[in-house]
Design a protein around this motif. Structure first.
Motif, PDB file in Angstrom:
ATOM      1  N   THR A   1      -2.161 -10.912 -24.403  1.00 44.54           N
ATOM      2  CA  THR A   1      -1.229 -10.730 -23.290  1.00 44.54           C
ATOM      3  C   THR A   1       0.170 -11.203 -23.664  1.00 44.54           C
ATOM      4  O   THR A   1       1.156 -10.666 -23.165  1.00 44.54           O
ATOM      5  N   GLY A   2       0.251 -12.172 -24.562  1.00 42.49           N
ATOM      6  CA  GLY A   2       1.564 -12.612 -25.037  1.00 42.49           C
ATOM      7  C   GLY A   2       2.251 -11.543 -25.858  1.00 42.49           C
ATOM      8  O   GLY A   2       3.446 -11.296 -25.706  1.00 42.49           O
ATOM      9  N   PHE A   3       1.512 -10.887 -26.722  1.00 41.05           N
ATOM     10  CA  PHE A   3       2.109  -9.855 -27.575  1.00 41.05           C
ATOM     11  C   PHE A   3       2.488  -8.590 -26.812  1.00 41.05           C
ATOM     12  O   PHE A   3       3.489  -7.953 -27.132  1.00 41.05           O
ATOM     13  N   ILE A   4       1.710  -8.220 -25.803  1.00 39.72           N
ATOM     14  CA  ILE A   4       2.040  -6.992 -25.069  1.00 39.72           C
ATOM     15  C   ILE A   4       2.913  -7.256 -23.845  1.00 39.72           C
ATOM     16  O   ILE A   4       3.322  -6.315 -23.162  1.00 39.72           O
ATOM     17  N   SER A   5       3.210  -8.534 -23.558  1.00 40.38           N
ATOM     18  CA  SER A   5       4.072  -8.926 -22.429  1.00 40.38           C
ATOM     19  C   SER A   5       3.555  -8.453 -21.080  1.00 40.38           C
ATOM     20  O   SER A   5       4.334  -8.156 -20.171  1.00 40.38           O
ATOM     21  N   PHE A   6       2.266  -8.358 -20.944  1.00 38.04           N
ATOM     22  CA  PHE A   6       1.672  -7.924 -19.680  1.00 38.04           C
ATOM     23  C   PHE A   6       0.450  -8.766 -19.364  1.00 38.04           C
ATOM     24  O   PHE A   6      -0.419  -8.950 -20.212  1.00 38.04           O
TER      25      PHE A   6
END
Length: 71
Positions: free
Chosen positions: A51-56
């Motif tokens: 979720t950190g890498f995809i910002s969602f």
């Protein structure tokens, strides 16, 4: 396509904490990799890193929250 709802500081915290949760069982700090606790920690870490890498964050979307600035 999902709308980003995770801000910069939130992303950094998620990635760092997620990596720590993944590494803890691998390095034997908390539990072994083959234990239930170790597996749960690694899965939670993977979710945080992802979720950190995809910002969602789907939970943020469900509750209508966002840490991303609109500027």
């Amino acid at each position: 396509m999902s709308i980003a709802n995770v801000g910069s500081l939130d992303r950094i915290v998620r990635i760092v904490l997620g990596a720590a949760l993944i590494l803890a069982p691998l390095l034997g700090f908390v539990a072994s990799v083959s234990s239930t606790l170790g597996i749960v920690l690694m899965i939670a870490g993977a979710v945080l890193v992802g979720t950190g890498f995809i910002s969602f964050c789907p939970i943020y979307r469900i509750i209508g929250a966002s840490t991303r600035s609109n500027s």
